[in-house]
Design a protein around this motif. Structure first.
Motif, PDB file in Angstrom:
ATOM      1  N   ALA A 175       0.934  -1.026   0.022  1.00  0.00           N
ATOM      2  CA  ALA A 175      -0.022  -0.041  -0.046  1.00  0.00           C
ATOM      3  C   ALA A 175       0.838   1.263  -0.052  1.00  0.00           C
ATOM      4  O   ALA A 175       0.570   2.412  -0.645  1.00  0.00           O
ATOM      5  N   PHE A 176       1.812   1.123   0.702  1.00  0.00           N
ATOM      6  CA  PHE A 176       2.638   2.455   0.862  1.00  0.00           C
ATOM      7  C   PHE A 176       3.688   2.706  -0.548  1.00  0.00           C
ATOM      8  O   PHE A 176       3.692   3.636  -0.919  1.00  0.00           O
ATOM      9  N   MET A 177       3.914   1.557  -1.147  1.00  0.00           N
ATOM     10  CA  MET A 177       4.627   1.708  -2.559  1.00  0.00           C
ATOM     11  C   MET A 177       3.568   2.127  -3.636  1.00  0.00           C
ATOM     12  O   MET A 177       4.114   3.220  -4.215  1.00  0.00           O
ATOM     13  N   GLY A 178       2.255   1.979  -3.475  1.00  0.00           N
ATOM     14  CA  GLY A 178       1.333   2.288  -4.376  1.00  0.00           C
ATOM     15  C   GLY A 178       1.046   4.028  -4.214  1.00  0.00           C
ATOM     16  O   GLY A 178       1.105   4.755  -5.225  1.00  0.00           O
ATOM     17  N   PHE A 179       1.288   4.060  -2.692  1.00  0.00           N
ATOM     18  CA  PHE A 179       1.143   5.711  -2.237  1.00  0.00           C
ATOM     19  C   PHE A 179       2.393   6.524  -2.948  1.00  0.00           C
ATOM     20  O   PHE A 179       2.355   7.606  -3.487  1.00  0.00           O
ATOM     21  N   TYR A 180       3.625   5.813  -2.648  1.00  0.00           N
ATOM     22  CA  TYR A 180       4.872   6.206  -3.094  1.00  0.00           C
ATOM     23  C   TYR A 180       5.039   6.653  -4.638  1.00  0.00           C
ATOM     24  O   TYR A 180       5.648   7.741  -4.854  1.00  0.00           O
TER      25      TYR A 180
END
Length: 640
Positions: free
Chosen positions: A593-598
């Motif tokens: 989820a963080f990578m998607g956000f990033y």
RNA sequence: GCGCCCGUAGCUCAGCUGGAUAGAGCAGCGGUCUUCUAAACCGCAGGUCGCAGGUUCGAGUCCUGCCGGGCGCGCCA
């Protein structure tokens, strides 16, 4: 308060209002994005029980359900699912609360914090620690850390093997080596190093010493006879024997401590309570069993018959607690340990983190402990002895009936509410890639210390192959964090109940759902903060970036936000099931989820409130990853 | 003989008291670095969930039988 229990409470109430009291709401994260954030499947099961139309019943439940303060949409779908889309402001406010609770991240503290004993690691002190001890040590450690973090009173217990025939043999061998060999045990074939026992009883290779002693025991009848006599001397408290035994024990524990330090495991000397600790109490255990008319004698051995377990002849199983020669067995020690933990340590729950092969043994020990009333602590002043006796008898009858009706698995092992809960937390074997028990290439036992060294070495190679690595990141500390982290995570990320195939290649690649991936995600977030610090104060957005005001607007922000809010329910699930892989799966999801956000939401290149909110989201993500890994016993890195 | 555990993609594994179209990671193929660390991201392909019955609105999940594998079963731990 976490999302899941909040929804569960509300929906359970609605279910009750619609006529299904006590029906579980069955709330879980939505199985697909179009279903919103959470779904409740409880209506289906409840309607089935009530023999009514599920769809109609679900309609009635939704009618009674008011989630307007936190949900933007409550939809009835399919056969009777309730799909819930959470309100954006509500998510924002929950995230702000989580941001403010820097230490505990909104994980609820139990109202009545139980005292939980975690029995783990438990190596045999006669030998060096080997891979067979790895799983118990790191799974137990992760569970101890997690329960402690939640707020339970955790007491680790390292039930080391420091007593028995092997120690008589070792003492005899040490005496022989000192008197007749000048302290030299022998020379290792592999590297020609001379293994010695010095005057302080320092030993440079425990494993080798043990092997040599065993060899002499097997090949020299005269020595074997002396060794057997030495066991008797040890048990009768002979001064010289005890002195050597004590020194050897200390030396072996020193080795364990080194391994624990290298592994980053919490266990220390104060947690060591080995078999020898219970020695003096063993006759009392037997006497107590006799007092309760449980003790029987068969072929000269004393033990307890268990109707619920059968032996080969389909007769009740006989659990021996004292051999015909008067010696005690590990079952006796386990019973003594239970009594000690219940009476002295006031345990409410005892977890035994050992391999699954001991499942039957523990089921039997637990059964005897229950029959003998060892699990009931005298803490209810109002309950008179005869009342306790009746309750105890009722429990016995109940558990017997349960077995009769073939209600298996947990139910017949779990204890009555009033007594200490005994739980075996089993795990599978560690196998090599060939599917056979994990061994060295030569077929020998893999020493834990060697395994750790190799993991660190592999991490060093992987780091050095990269060109874009930060110079500061190239250090032993980094290699250790990555190597040991990878070793532990590879094990913890798997459901402990199944056998675990260990592969060097998997470790060397450090790819996919691994500790390095999580550590990398963390390091990337830290990099954002470093970049931010380099910017002029005006560009940094001042305090507003620090107050945790988050607005999840973009889909990727929202997905990350919801995932972050699921941390508390994940931790609770781990504590309940004793399955650390649930936490690993969560962290991997979170990193995704963080990578998607990033990828889609620039942080420092955005401005004003948007940037402030995103920085706060990053801070929160970093904290959750750090805490999650910490609970698994894995270190984070500022740079990689 | 009895008991416990396991069988899901080529490999290693998830799959939460039965729920909507069984998910990841490796390995394979194809795309993304002048832009907050490419150990990353995106896409493609890959499945009779060991087999056969049963329970029901609905089964990888529960029940029965079989096949295949592992482990355990009174004086080791």
């Amino acid at each position: 308060m976490n999302i899941k229990t909040t929804l569960e409470r509300r929906i359970s109430d609605a279910l009750a209002a619609a006529g299904a009291a006590e029906a579980p709401a069955m709330v879980k994260p939505a199985s697909r994005p179009e279903f919103g954030d959470y779904q409740a499947d409880g209506c289906l099961a409840a309607a089935k029980k009530m023999k009514t139309n599920p769809r109609k019943f679900a309609e009635a439940v939704v009618e009674k359900l008011d989630l307007s303060d936190l949900a933007e949409k409550v939809e009835l779908a399919g056969a009777g699912f309730i799909n819930i889309t959470l309100k954006r402001d509500w998510l924002d406010s929950r995230l702000a609360a989580m941001f403010a609770d820097e230490k505990h991240l909104c994980v609820p503290i139990p109202k009545n914090p139980e005292t939980v004993i975690v029995d783990y690691s438990g190596p045999n002190l006669a030998k060096e620690m080997h891979v067979g001890h790895l799983r118990s040590t790191i799974i137990g450690d992760a569970l101890a850390r997690t329960l402690q973090f939640i707020g339970y009173n955790v007491i680790p217990q390292n039930h080391v093997g420091d007593w028995g025939t092997q120690f008589g043999m070792l003492v005899e061998f040490i005496l022989y080596v000192r008197k007749e060999k000048g302290g030299i045990v022998g020379e290792r074939d592999t590297d020609g190093v001379v293994v010695t026992v010095d005057s302080d009883l320092r030993i440079n290779d425990l494993e080798f010493l043990y092997r040599m002693a065993k060899r002499k025991y097997d090949t020299d009848p005269e020595f074997a006879e002396k060794a057997r006599k030495r066991v008797v001397l040890l048990q009768s408290g002979d001064k010289e024997t005890l002195e050597i035994w004590e020194k050897f024990r200390k030396e072996s524990l020193r080795h364990c401590k080194k391994v624990y330090e290298a592994l980053g495991v919490l266990l220390s000397d104060k947690d060591v309570r080995g078999e020898s600790f219970y020695n003096d109490d063993l006759p009392n255990v037997v006497a107590d069993l006799e007092k309760r008319s449980l003790l029987k004698i068969s072929d000269g051995a004393k033990g307890v018959y268990l109707e619920e377990f059968k032996n080969q002849d389909d007769k009740p199983f006989f659990m021996i607690v004292q051999k015909s020669d008067g010696g005690y067995l590990y079952a006796t020690t386990d019973l003594a340990a239970i009594r000690y933990r219940v009476q002295e340590l006031h345990a409410d729950r005892i977890l035994y983190v050992t391999d699954s092969r001991q499942a039957q043994h523990f089921a039997q020990v637990f059964a005897v402990a229950k029959k003998a009333d060892f699990v009931n602590r005298a803490r209810h002043n109002q309950s008179t002895p005869w009342l306790r006796l009746i309750i105890g008898k009722l429990i016995n009858i109940l558990s017997f009936l349960l077995v009769l009706f073939h209600i298996k698995r947990k139910t017949n092992i779990r204890e009555h509410k009033l007594s200490t809960k005994l739980e075996h937390v089993p795990f599978g074997m560690m196998l090599g890639t060939d599917g056979r028990p994990f061994k060295t290439r030569e077929g020998g036992t893999v020493k834990l210390m060697d395994l750790i060294d190799q993991a660190e070495y592999a991490a060093g190679i992987a780091m050095d192959q990269r060109e874009d690595v930060y110079p500061q990141a190239r250090s032993y500390k980094t290699y250790k964090a990555i190597g040991v982290g990878a070793l532990k995570y590879a094990d913890l990320s798997q459901n402990r109940t199944s056998d675990y195939v260990f592969s060097w290649d998997k470790m060397l690649s450090l790819d996919g759902n691994t500790a390095p991936y999580m550590q990398y995600a963390y390091a990337r977030i830290q990099s954002i903060f470093r970049k931010q610090d380099e910017m002029s104060p005006a560009c940094q957005g001042g305090d507003s970036a620090m107050n945790g005001t988050i607005h999840v607007v973009e889909p990727a922000e929202r997905a990350l936000g919801v995932k972050l809010l699921q941390f508390p329910e994940t931790i609770e699930a781990v504590a309940e099931t004793c399955l650390p892989n649930i936490l690993c799966a969560y962290l991997y999801d979170l990193a995704g989820a963080f990578m998607g956000f990033y990828e889609t939401c620039p942080v420092l290149k955005s401005e004003g409130d948007i940037r402030a909110g995103r920085v706060a989201l990053c801070k929160l993500a970093a904290r959750v990853i750090q805490k999650g890994l910490e609970l698994l016993g894995i270190d984070v890195l500022e740079q990689m």
